[in-house]
Enzyme design. Structure first.
Site, PDB file in Angstrom:
ATOM      1  N   VAL B  88       8.605  17.409  48.106  1.00 52.66           N
ATOM      2  CA  VAL B  88       9.594  17.643  46.720  1.00 52.66           C
ATOM      3  C   VAL B  88       8.706  16.982  45.590  1.00 52.66           C
ATOM      4  CG1 VAL B  88      11.648  17.157  45.695  1.00 52.66           C
ATOM      5  CG2 VAL B  88      11.459  17.510  48.197  1.00 52.66           C
ATOM      6  N   CYS B  89       8.742  17.761  44.586  1.00 52.72           N
ATOM      7  CA  CYS B  89       8.015  17.312  43.245  1.00 52.72           C
ATOM      8  C   CYS B  89       9.016  17.285  42.174  1.00 52.72           C
ATOM      9  CB  CYS B  89       6.789  18.402  43.044  1.00 52.72           C
ATOM     10  SG  CYS B  89       6.161  17.885  41.727  1.00 52.72           S
ATOM     11  N   ILE B  90       9.853  16.071  42.000  1.00 51.77           N
ATOM     12  CA  ILE B  90      10.657  15.965  40.753  1.00 51.77           C
ATOM     13  C   ILE B  90      10.006  14.628  40.237  1.00 51.77           C
ATOM     14  CG2 ILE B  90      12.416  17.555  41.530  1.00 51.77           C
ATOM     15  CD1 ILE B  90      13.854  14.950  42.803  1.00 51.77           C
TER      16      ILE B  90
END
Ligand SMILES: [Zn+2]
Ligand SMILES: [Zn+2]
Lengths: 668, 167
Positions: B88-90
């Site tokens: 996940v890329c947040i």
């Protein structure tokens, strides 16, 4: 090659190796015995040549010309002198060492994890490599017995090093788990303690040998010994600190600094001992411009860099500590008493704390470890570096664009992906000033109003703080009020005076449980008529089956409330027993998935025939029945038999349902 | 370090168990390793991921909460902000120091006051509203931008898959 050999060293091979060694030893003993008998019969011929080698033994033992002593001495002499016998003995010694290692591993560690195996393998080959360089490159050993002695010495040390490494790895692994049995800790610690004692004994041995063989030999021997001692001590101290801390309730204010200084002292000690040892080797060995010197130089360079890095880190640490002590005073007792908040970093109670300029409080040690890597307040992100003046001027500049009331800032926010600047000091002197590049990180399910509002972690944490006191208040209501009041205390007063009421449509409220719906209606499901099938259908779908019955699907429509009850009945307690926690977590997960499936099916159904009136009737039935499915899991034989028949019917219905679903999908 | 991380994780686990956010469950699968969690995330309502239950894996560093955990979906996902391998890329998962995308200001990055719950809530809102400007999965971002219907269909498929329903 050797790696592969080590890889394939399972127990059966160990067994055969042991057997072989024993057999070899037996034959060697037999051989020596034969020779002894021979020698005793004609003492003049062989005995004299043996005497030279056996002289050590004969000197120490009071020589008595009795028959048995004589034969023992001759026997030992033969054993040591005969090349075949001595190799068998050496082999046997290694075999014993390996067996000892295996035993300790079984007793203390049990099965080794993959990373541990990898570590000891690396450690082993590294050790062998450097000691090979040392024995042949530096010491330039010429004589056989000298080499054997060095090998024996390093074998023992290497063995202990590997055990310490293993102990360290295992300790780190155990510290990941909150529920390690006490017995494991005791075994680990006693192993480490005995390693420490052994290494101290070896150190004494070095001194004794050093008295005879000179300072250089002593230094070479002692270096590795001291390293071993330092490493063992380090693991023991860390272990004790960990255990002490974990068994202690609340925070241990000085834990951080104790940990830090033990780490620093031990690491630096180990590095400097190693460094000196290598330097000594380089200077003493007269081995400039050889392979060995190259290897040692590389190692020296690495050690030097490590030391430098450590010292730099320590300087940073000192700087941070100094900065903290100078700028962030300890909070007074009144402030701490009035502050109901826990420390935001460790979530523990605050007994002593430092106050940042933004009025946020943290434990001394928590704050320090954060400031080592960042220079902003964890809560509000205010920059804590010395460039405060520049940031405040920036903020002043921005105030012109920001309208006076917080509510009025919303238009700015509606244009997404724009900079948003907020000057908190205009509203309250302690509020931070900051600028945010807005992206979409709204909380789900929050009211649109909330989505447009200022989203700082600070507001959020304030709201959470209030909500922890008033769990019945929806978070969005609290947030709204906080946005107006900007103060936790005032909002709390508002709630206490009932100026603030939980909105009826609050979506984020998670506490609306309806305990009245915990009916147990599965009693009547033993008959297999169609009517009763409708009755338990709600619970059935919850187990993941698809049902072909129209009413059944209706009945499963809107019973989220009851399913929530199921979740809450699991969630409402936090067991003290780890295995029970695991089981509860697993059950909660299952019921979440089941509930989601049910919902999904219901939605599908609603989509495919939207005009349904019989829905309501099904609704009434289902709310009761579905809630019972999970709460009465495994209530006895009768229940389980019923479940079996259910299972069979369900699988038949499953097939039909699948076909039906596919046709529905085709329609919609 | 691990000691304080363990305490904090225990506190978070307790809180998440006693007072779980709707549609979210998280906890260590095997308590022998408390630094490895699994989370179930329900797709937010009125979005294309509605109803799906997506399992994800959270890996905590030893110095948690000073450093953020890593999060990876254990199921197939198709989303602009999720790498094809599930990571996940947040912004909340990025330490203040590193900035692989170069888009984020430090204000929304990781800080110790964040928590597992906040991460999971951010992931839920990320599912609801993909940020296609800093895309981790370029294909997904493209489909999301140009062919919303196609994206919705793919998402629907993933939802069914996550529920174990036939396609
Ligand atoms: Zn703290
Ligand atoms: Zn602050």
């Amino acid at each position: 090659m050797p790696m592969m050999f080590l890889d394939r060293m399972p127990l059966p091979r160990m067994k055969t190796y042991t057997m072989l060694s024993l057999m070899l030893l037996a034959s060697a003993v037999f051989h020596a015995h034969q020779v002894t008998v021979q020698v005793l019969e004609e003492p003049e011929s062989v005995f004299d040549s043996d005497r030279k080698n056996a002289s050590n033994v004969t000197d120490s033992v009071e020589f008595q010309p009795s028959n048995t002593t004589d034969s023992v001495i001759t026997f030992l002499g033969v054993m040591v002198d005969d090349p075949w016998c001595i190799w068998t003995l050496i082999n046997m010694a290694y075999c014993c060492l390996i067996l000892l290692g295996k035993g300790i591993q079984r007793l203390v560690f049990g099965d080794l994890r993959v990373s541990e195996q990898q570590h000891i393998k690396d450690k082993f080959w590294n050790f062998v490599f450097y000691k090979f360089i040392f024995v042949f490159g530096v010491m330039n050993v010429q004589y056989m017995n000298e080499m054997v002695l060095w090998c024996a010495w390093f074998s023992v040390l290497g063995f202990l090093h590997i055990l310490v490494q293993l102990g360290k790895d295992r300790f780190e692994y155990l510290s990941f788990s909150p529920s390690t049995p006490r017995w494991t800790h005791i075994r680990m610690l006693s192993l480490l303690a005995s390693i420490l004692l052994t290494s101290l004994a070896l150190l004494t041995l070095c001194t004794l040998v050093g008295l005879h063989a000179g300072l250089n030999t002593f230094a070479f021997m002692a270096a590795e010994c001291v390293l071993l001692t330092v490493r063992t001590l380090y693991v023991i101290v860390r272990y004790s600190i960990h255990l002490w801390d974990f068994n202690k309730k609340g925070v241990w204010e000085n834990r951080g600094s104790y940990m830090y200084y033990t780490e620093l002292v031990f690491e630096l000690a180990a590095l400097s001992v190693d460094f000196c040892h290598h330097l000594h080797m380089l200077l003493w060995g007269n081995i400039f411009l050889s392979m060995a010197s190259l290897v040692i130089c590389m190692q020296l360079r690495y050690l030097f860099h490590e030391m430098q890095r450590r010292v730099k880190k320590h300087k940073n640490y000192l700087r941070v500590v100094h900065h903290m002590e100078a700028n962030y005073p300890m909070a007074s007792y009144d402030v701490i008493d009035s502050n109901i908040d826990d420390c935001a970093i460790c979530w523990d109670k605050m007994e002593a704390a430092r106050v940042l300029p933004c009025n946020h409080m943290f434990h001394n040690s928590c704050l320090r470890s954060w400031l080592e890597q960042d220079t902003s307040c964890p809560t509000c992100r205010t920059s804590l570096s010395d460039s405060r003046s520049s940031s405040s001027s920036q903020a002043e500049e921005l105030t012109e664009t920001v309208p006076d009331t917080p509510e009025a800032t919303t238009p700015n926010r509606q244009q997404r992906n724009h900079f948003f600047h907020f000057d908190g000091s205009r509203y309250m002197p302690w509020l931070p000033s900051f600028s945010v590049e807005v992206t979409h990180t709204q909380l789900l399910g929050a009211e649109p109003q909330l989505q447009q509002s200022i989203q700082t972690s600070q507001l959020d944490s304030m709201a959470r703080q209030v909500q922890s006191m008033f769990p019945h208040m929806p978070i969005n209501v609290i947030m709204d009020d906080l946005r107006v009041t900007r103060s936790v205390e005032i909002t709390i007063e508002n709630i206490l005076d009932e100026r603030l009421l939980p909105a009826p449509s609050a979506q984020l409220s998670r506490t609306g449980s309806q305990p009245s719906e915990t009916l147990s209606t599965q009693v009547s499901t033993s008959s297999s008529t169609d009517d009763s099938m409708i009755f338990y259908a709600g619970g059935d779908i919850a187990d993941g089956a698809f049902l072909d019955n129209d009413e059944v699907l209706h009945s499963s429509l809107p019973d989220t409330n009851s399913a929530e009850n199921v979740l809450e009945s699991f969630g409402s307690r936090f067991s003290k027993c780890p295995t029970e926690r695991e089981v509860i977590l697993q059950k909660r997960k299952e019921s979440l998935v089941q509930q989601a499936r049910k919902k999904y099916m219901a939605k599908r159904h609603r989509q495919s025939n939207s005009g349904s009136e019989c829905c309501q009737q099904g609704e009434l039935q289902s709310t009761g029945s579905s809630s019972s499915s999970n709460q009465h899991m495994g209530e006895g034989d009768c229940e389980s038999r019923r479940r079996n028949t259910l299972e069979q019917r369900r699988s038949a219905m499953y097939l039909a349902a699948r076909q039906r679903l596919e046709s529905q999908n085709g329609l919609s | 370090m691990a000691g304080s991380a363990l305490k904090r994780l225990m506190a978070e686990y307790k809180q998440l168990t006693l007072n779980p956010p709707e549609g979210i469950i998280a906890g260590p699968i095997d308590e022998e390793n408390f630094f490895q969690w699994e989370a179930l995330i329900t797709g937010p309502e009125d979005t294309c991921f509605e109803g799906g239950v997506f399992p994800a894996q959270l890996t905590f560093p030893h110095d948690y909460p000073l450093s953020p955990p890593k999060m990876k979906f254990n199921c197939e996902m198709f989303h602009p902000n999720i790498y094809p391998d599930g990571r996940v890329c947040i912004s909340i998962l990025h330490a203040p120091g590193d900035d692989p995308m170069g888009y984020e200001s430090s204000a929304e990055r990781w800080s110790p006051v964040q928590s597992v719950e906040k991460i999971l809530l951010s992931v839920v809102s990320m599912l609801a509203e993909p940020n296609d400007e800093s895309a981790a999965n370029v294909d997904a971002a493209k489909v999301w931008r140009e062919d919303r219907d196609g994206f919705n269909k793919l998402a629907e498929k993933l939802v069914r898959k996550s529920l174990g329903l036939p396609q």
